[in-house]
Design an enzyme around this catalytic site. Structure first.
Site: not given
Length: 298
Positions: A78, A100, A213
């Site tokens: 990732d 991502k 996030m």
């Protein structure tokens, strides 16, 4: 003489084995010989290992994660995996980047599952390397479902999540009996239809909240918690790139943090901690820049 059962043998043999190991470690230490840490097992072909890469500092990897990285035929990784961790992957190992970022997914989630299935069916051993802990906001469930549908065996190797790393680097406990009786991890990337969390349930004075996030939603978090009853001066802390050389932090209150962040922008990834335990940052010996660097990097 009556024969000993298997359980009785283990009851006596295990303490003896631990005592022998202790004597060996003591002997090595006194003679200046570095103690060898035993690592068990091989990275099996036709198997996927969902491995937590931790918060970026390679020394915070588990021993099992480090061993699997050395043994795997392919690593699917990732965006938030640290460069020092990636540097541990041998040159001959296949690498597949599937990171991502907000508004941009290099590889859609269903294609990540299909990629792992394809690699396994080629007879390879796969490490699926995910930032932090794979089971904490890491889409692990979706990948487990894809692998289960293909009847592929999986092993999960946990990692140090960003909340634990950030708190350690700032020298505070996530829970403290004088501040928090519970700890809650919350994703700020709201998936519910109305897009609004239950602020009343989150606005408690006896817990620590950690938002993942949520860097772009700091103002909404502060406003929501204040409207739900937390006082304006309730402590909040932002920590970006926890445990890495470029770690940065901001400490303030619900009323002033949006302005602080606007004046001193932080990079992503960033975790947001809310709770009275944040007050300990000002008095912690690890909260100065030198102490934080020492605690997290050495």
């Amino acid at each position: 003489m009556r024969a000993l059962s298997k359980f009785q043998l283990l009851k006596w043999c295990n303490p003896l084995a631990r005592l022998a190991s202790w004597f060996e470690l003591t002997r090595n230490a006194s003679s200046g010989v570095a103690a060898r840490i035993p690592l068990r097992g091989d990275c099996q072909r036709g198997h996927v290992y969902l491995v937590g890469a931790g918060s970026g500092d390679a020394e915070l990897l588990t021993l099992k994660a480090a061993r699997l990285l050395q043994q795997a035929d392919a690593v699917v990784y990732d965006r938030l995996v640290g460069d020092d961790v990636l540097a541990m992957i041998p040159a001959g190992c296949e690498r597949y980047y599937v990171g991502k970022a907000k508004g941009h997914h290099s590889v859609p989630q269903d294609e990540i599952g299909a990629l792992m299935v394809r690699l396994v069916r080629q007879g390879k051993s796969i490490v699926r390397l995910k930032g932090g802990d794979p089971g904490i906001f890491g889409r692990m469930g979706e990948e487990l479902d894809a692998l289960a549908a293909a009847q592929i065996p999986v092993t999960i190797v946990p990692g140090i999540t960003a909340a634990s790393s950030a708190a350690a680097c700032m020298g505070i406990p996530l829970t403290d009996r004088g501040h928090a009786q519970q700890l809650r991890f919350v994703t700020a990337q709201l998936c519910r239809e109305d897009g609004t969390p239950d602020w009343a349930a989150l606005a408690r004075r006896d817990e620590t909240l950690v938002f993942y996030m949520g860097l772009s939603k700091v103002a909404a978090i502060c406003a929501g918690l204040r409207e739900a009853g937390l006082p304006d001066d309730w402590p909040i802390m932002l920590v970006a790139n926890a445990s890495q050389p470029d770690q940065q932090s901001l400490v303030g209150s619900l009323v002033d943090m949006p302005q602080r962040l606007a004046a001193e922008p932080l990079p992503s990834p960033c975790v947001i901690m809310v709770g009275s335990v944040v007050q300990r940052v000002a008095t912690s010996p690890a909260s100065t820049e030198n102490q934080v660097h020492y605690a997290c990097q050495h």
